[in-house]
Design a protein around this motif. Structure first.
Motif, PDB file in Angstrom:
ATOM      1  N   ALA A  50       0.836  -1.206   0.000  1.00 21.44           N
ATOM      2  CA  ALA A  50       0.000   0.000   0.000  1.00 21.44           C
ATOM      3  C   ALA A  50       0.872   1.258   0.000  1.00 21.44           C
ATOM      4  CB  ALA A  50      -0.940  -0.005   1.210  1.00 21.44           C
ATOM      5  N   ILE A  51       1.820   1.317   0.911  1.00 23.71           N
ATOM      6  CA  ILE A  51       2.675   2.503   1.020  1.00 23.71           C
ATOM      7  C   ILE A  51       3.528   2.698  -0.232  1.00 23.71           C
ATOM      8  CG2 ILE A  51       4.649   3.447   2.291  1.00 23.71           C
ATOM      9  CD1 ILE A  51       1.878   3.889   3.607  1.00 23.71           C
ATOM     10  N   LYS A  52       3.882   1.600  -0.880  1.00 25.02           N
ATOM     11  CA  LYS A  52       4.659   1.709  -2.121  1.00 25.02           C
ATOM     12  C   LYS A  52       3.896   2.516  -3.171  1.00 25.02           C
ATOM     13  CE  LYS A  52       7.007  -0.929  -5.627  1.00 25.02           C
ATOM     14  NZ  LYS A  52       7.027  -2.161  -6.380  1.00 25.02           N
ATOM     15  N   GLU A  53       2.564   2.449  -3.143  1.00 24.39           N
ATOM     16  CA  GLU A  53       1.760   3.191  -4.121  1.00 24.39           C
ATOM     17  C   GLU A  53       1.789   4.698  -3.867  1.00 24.39           C
ATOM     18  OE1 GLU A  53       0.809   1.833  -6.771  1.00 24.39           O
ATOM     19  OE2 GLU A  53       1.194  -0.222  -6.139  1.00 24.39           O
ATOM     20  N   LEU A  54       2.334   5.102  -2.727  1.00 24.43           N
ATOM     21  CA  LEU A  54       2.435   6.530  -2.387  1.00 24.43           C
ATOM     22  C   LEU A  54       3.890   6.974  -2.307  1.00 24.43           C
ATOM     23  CD1 LEU A  54      -0.256   6.675   0.454  1.00 24.43           C
ATOM     24  CD2 LEU A  54      -0.568   7.051  -1.998  1.00 24.43           C
ATOM     25  N   GLN A  55       4.752   6.305  -3.051  1.00 30.43           N
ATOM     26  CA  GLN A  55       6.188   6.587  -2.972  1.00 30.43           C
ATOM     27  C   GLN A  55       6.537   8.063  -3.124  1.00 30.43           C
ATOM     28  OE1 GLN A  55       8.766   4.250  -5.509  1.00 30.43           O
ATOM     29  NE2 GLN A  55       7.056   2.993  -6.085  1.00 30.43           N
ATOM     30  N   LYS A  56       5.787   8.741  -3.951  1.00 27.91           N
ATOM     31  CA  LYS A  56       6.069  10.161  -4.195  1.00 27.91           C
ATOM     32  C   LYS A  56       6.034  10.956  -2.886  1.00 27.91           C
ATOM     33  CE  LYS A  56       6.587  13.548  -7.196  1.00 27.91           C
ATOM     34  NZ  LYS A  56       7.763  13.685  -8.008  1.00 27.91           N
ATOM     35  N   ASP A  57       5.271  10.460  -1.903  1.00 30.95           N
ATOM     36  CA  ASP A  57       5.124  11.176  -0.638  1.00 30.95           C
ATOM     37  C   ASP A  57       6.262  10.932   0.348  1.00 30.95           C
ATOM     38  OD1 ASP A  57       2.684  12.324  -1.410  1.00 30.95           O
ATOM     39  OD2 ASP A  57       1.604  10.526  -0.830  1.00 30.95           O
ATOM     40  N   TRP A  58       7.018   9.864   0.180  1.00 32.20           N
ATOM     41  CA  TRP A  58       8.088   9.566   1.127  1.00 32.20           C
ATOM     42  C   TRP A  58       9.422   9.240   0.469  1.00 32.20           C
ATOM     43  CZ3 TRP A  58      10.166   4.772   0.474  1.00 32.20           C
ATOM     44  CH2 TRP A  58       9.377   3.814  -0.165  1.00 32.20           C
ATOM     45  N   LYS A  59       9.406   8.943  -0.815  1.00 32.84           N
ATOM     46  CA  LYS A  59      10.628   8.583  -1.537  1.00 32.84           C
ATOM     47  C   LYS A  59      11.079   9.823  -2.308  1.00 32.84           C
ATOM     48  CE  LYS A  59      12.059   4.491  -4.081  1.00 32.84           C
ATOM     49  NZ  LYS A  59      11.571   3.350  -4.867  1.00 32.84           N
ATOM     50  N   TRP A  60      11.866  10.622  -1.664  1.00 26.87           N
ATOM     51  CA  TRP A  60      12.202  11.948  -2.168  1.00 26.87           C
ATOM     52  C   TRP A  60      12.887  11.947  -3.530  1.00 26.87           C
ATOM     53  CZ3 TRP A  60      14.237   9.288   1.806  1.00 26.87           C
ATOM     54  CH2 TRP A  60      15.576   8.958   1.742  1.00 26.87           C
ATOM     55  N   TRP A  61      13.461  10.852  -3.943  1.00 26.95           N
ATOM     56  CA  TRP A  61      14.197  10.818  -5.205  1.00 26.95           C
ATOM     57  C   TRP A  61      13.370  10.311  -6.392  1.00 26.95           C
ATOM     58  CZ3 TRP A  61      14.814   7.445  -1.183  1.00 26.95           C
ATOM     59  CH2 TRP A  61      14.559   6.117  -1.441  1.00 26.95           C
ATOM     60  N   THR A  62      12.144   9.843  -6.151  1.00 25.01           N
ATOM     61  CA  THR A  62      11.373   9.234  -7.237  1.00 25.01           C
ATOM     62  C   THR A  62      10.589  10.261  -8.048  1.00 25.01           C
ATOM     63  OG1 THR A  62       9.871   7.448  -7.833  1.00 25.01           O
ATOM     64  CG2 THR A  62       9.265   8.762  -5.915  1.00 25.01           C
ATOM     65  N   LEU A  63      10.327   9.895  -9.258  1.00 22.43           N
ATOM     66  CA  LEU A  63       9.448  10.684 -10.111  1.00 22.43           C
ATOM     67  C   LEU A  63       8.092  10.001 -10.271  1.00 22.43           C
ATOM     68  CD1 LEU A  63      12.023  11.682 -12.892  1.00 22.43           C
ATOM     69  CD2 LEU A  63      11.245  13.039 -10.931  1.00 22.43           C
ATOM     70  N   LYS A  64       7.980   8.776  -9.731  1.00 19.04           N
ATOM     71  CA  LYS A  64       6.732   8.020  -9.846  1.00 19.04           C
ATOM     72  C   LYS A  64       5.633   8.718  -9.042  1.00 19.04           C
ATOM     73  CE  LYS A  64       4.655   3.529  -9.247  1.00 19.04           C
ATOM     74  NZ  LYS A  64       4.763   2.181  -8.731  1.00 19.04           N
ATOM     75  N   GLU A  65       4.504   8.948  -9.691  1.00 18.49           N
ATOM     76  CA  GLU A  65       3.390   9.642  -9.039  1.00 18.49           C
ATOM     77  C   GLU A  65       2.615   8.718  -8.109  1.00 18.49           C
ATOM     78  OE1 GLU A  65       2.643  12.939  -9.072  1.00 18.49           O
ATOM     79  OE2 GLU A  65       4.515  13.124 -10.185  1.00 18.49           O
ATOM     80  N   ARG A  66       1.908   9.307  -7.197  1.00 16.41           N
ATOM     81  CA  ARG A  66       1.032   8.595  -6.271  1.00 16.41           C
ATOM     82  C   ARG A  66      -0.058   7.880  -7.058  1.00 16.41           C
ATOM     83  NH1 ARG A  66      -1.861  12.951  -3.066  1.00 16.41           N
ATOM     84  NH2 ARG A  66       0.051  13.036  -1.890  1.00 16.41           N
ATOM     85  N   ASN A  67      -0.382   6.648  -6.646  1.00 18.05           N
ATOM     86  CA  ASN A  67      -1.462   5.890  -7.265  1.00 18.05           C
ATOM     87  C   ASN A  67      -2.543   5.643  -6.211  1.00 18.05           C
ATOM     88  OD1 ASN A  67      -3.205   4.033  -8.456  1.00 18.05           O
ATOM     89  ND2 ASN A  67      -1.564   3.113  -9.659  1.00 18.05           N
ATOM     90  N   ARG A  68      -3.436   6.597  -6.076  1.00 14.62           N
ATOM     91  CA  ARG A  68      -4.473   6.551  -5.049  1.00 14.62           C
ATOM     92  C   ARG A  68      -5.335   5.299  -5.158  1.00 14.62           C
ATOM     93  NH1 ARG A  68      -9.722   7.333  -4.539  1.00 14.62           N
ATOM     94  NH2 ARG A  68     -10.569   8.396  -2.716  1.00 14.62           N
ATOM     95  N   GLU A  69      -5.756   4.948  -6.355  1.00 16.20           N
ATOM     96  CA  GLU A  69      -6.658   3.807  -6.537  1.00 16.20           C
ATOM     97  C   GLU A  69      -5.995   2.506  -6.110  1.00 16.20           C
ATOM     98  OE1 GLU A  69      -6.308   6.332  -8.831  1.00 16.20           O
ATOM     99  OE2 GLU A  69      -8.228   7.182  -8.182  1.00 16.20           O
ATOM    100  N   ARG A  70      -4.739   2.311  -6.518  1.00 17.69           N
ATOM    101  CA  ARG A  70      -4.001   1.098  -6.103  1.00 17.69           C
ATOM    102  C   ARG A  70      -3.788   1.095  -4.597  1.00 17.69           C
ATOM    103  NH1 ARG A  70      -4.180  -3.270  -7.370  1.00 17.69           N
ATOM    104  NH2 ARG A  70      -2.275  -3.756  -6.308  1.00 17.69           N
ATOM    105  N   PHE A  71      -3.531   2.269  -4.022  1.00 19.80           N
ATOM    106  CA  PHE A  71      -3.356   2.372  -2.576  1.00 19.80           C
ATOM    107  C   PHE A  71      -4.609   1.874  -1.860  1.00 19.80           C
ATOM    108  CE2 PHE A  71      -4.106   4.812   1.331  1.00 19.80           C
ATOM    109  CZ  PHE A  71      -3.024   4.396   2.089  1.00 19.80           C
ATOM    110  N   ILE A  72      -5.777   2.351  -2.277  1.00 19.22           N
ATOM    111  CA  ILE A  72      -7.037   1.943  -1.643  1.00 19.22           C
ATOM    112  C   ILE A  72      -7.244   0.434  -1.790  1.00 19.22           C
ATOM    113  CG2 ILE A  72      -9.551   2.206  -1.689  1.00 19.22           C
ATOM    114  CD1 ILE A  72      -8.014   4.671  -0.560  1.00 19.22           C
TER     115      ILE A  72
END
Length: 168
Positions: A50-72
């Protein structure tokens, strides 16, 4: 006190449906209930997904955007293991109260300063109650509703029954 999107009624429903699924698995797979440690490992894996789907919020070096639907969807998967643990220990009511207690602690964090590294940390490193409460609070910060959580759980339930039917 803030009210969380995981209502007592929804949690009881999840536990009832999970008990049916678990019974189906034990019967059709001729296996016994897993240990609480195994359930905890499975839960932890789902929380990390779940948290991996929000990497943009905690992984400061990534360009991958948050995936809200996958997170849910991943949070819904987490509920299967929480429900199994509550059912196995016969503590559904207590489990809900413990989740609500932890939620009261973390919900202020998610409302005031999402994203906040403490809530992500608790989601993957806290107790199961701290973790699921953190995932619920993050879900709320992302705009999730009780109905959306229920639908995601029901979809996951159908998927799990389908997996059992196809020999997953």
């Amino acid at each position: 006190m803030a009210e969380m999107i995981l209502t007592r009624e929804l949690f009881r429903h999840m536990c009832e449906e999970q008990e049916k699924l678990d019974t189906h698995i034990y019967r059709t797979r001729e296996t016994k209930a897993p240990s609480l440690k195994s359930l905890d490992i499975a839960y932890t894996n789902e929380a990390n997904e779940a948290i991996k789907e929000l990497q943009k919020d905690w992984k400061w070096w990534t360009l991958k955007e948050r995936n809200r639907e996958r997170f849910i969807k991943e949070v819904a998967d987490c509920f299967h293991f929480v429900a199994s643990m509550a059912n196995q220990t016969r503590t559904v009511g207590y489990c809900y109260a413990a989740i609500d207690h932890e939620y009261q602690k973390v919900s202020r964090i998610s409302r005031e300063c999402y994203p906040h590294e403490d809530i992500f940390y608790k989601a993957v490193k806290g107790t199961v109650q701290e973790s699921i409460a953190s995932l619920i609070a993050i879900s709320e910060a992302l705009g999730a509703t009780t109905d959306e959580i229920m639908t995601a759980f029901e979809d996951s339930l159908k998927k799990n029954y389908g997996r059992m039917a196809t020999g997953y």
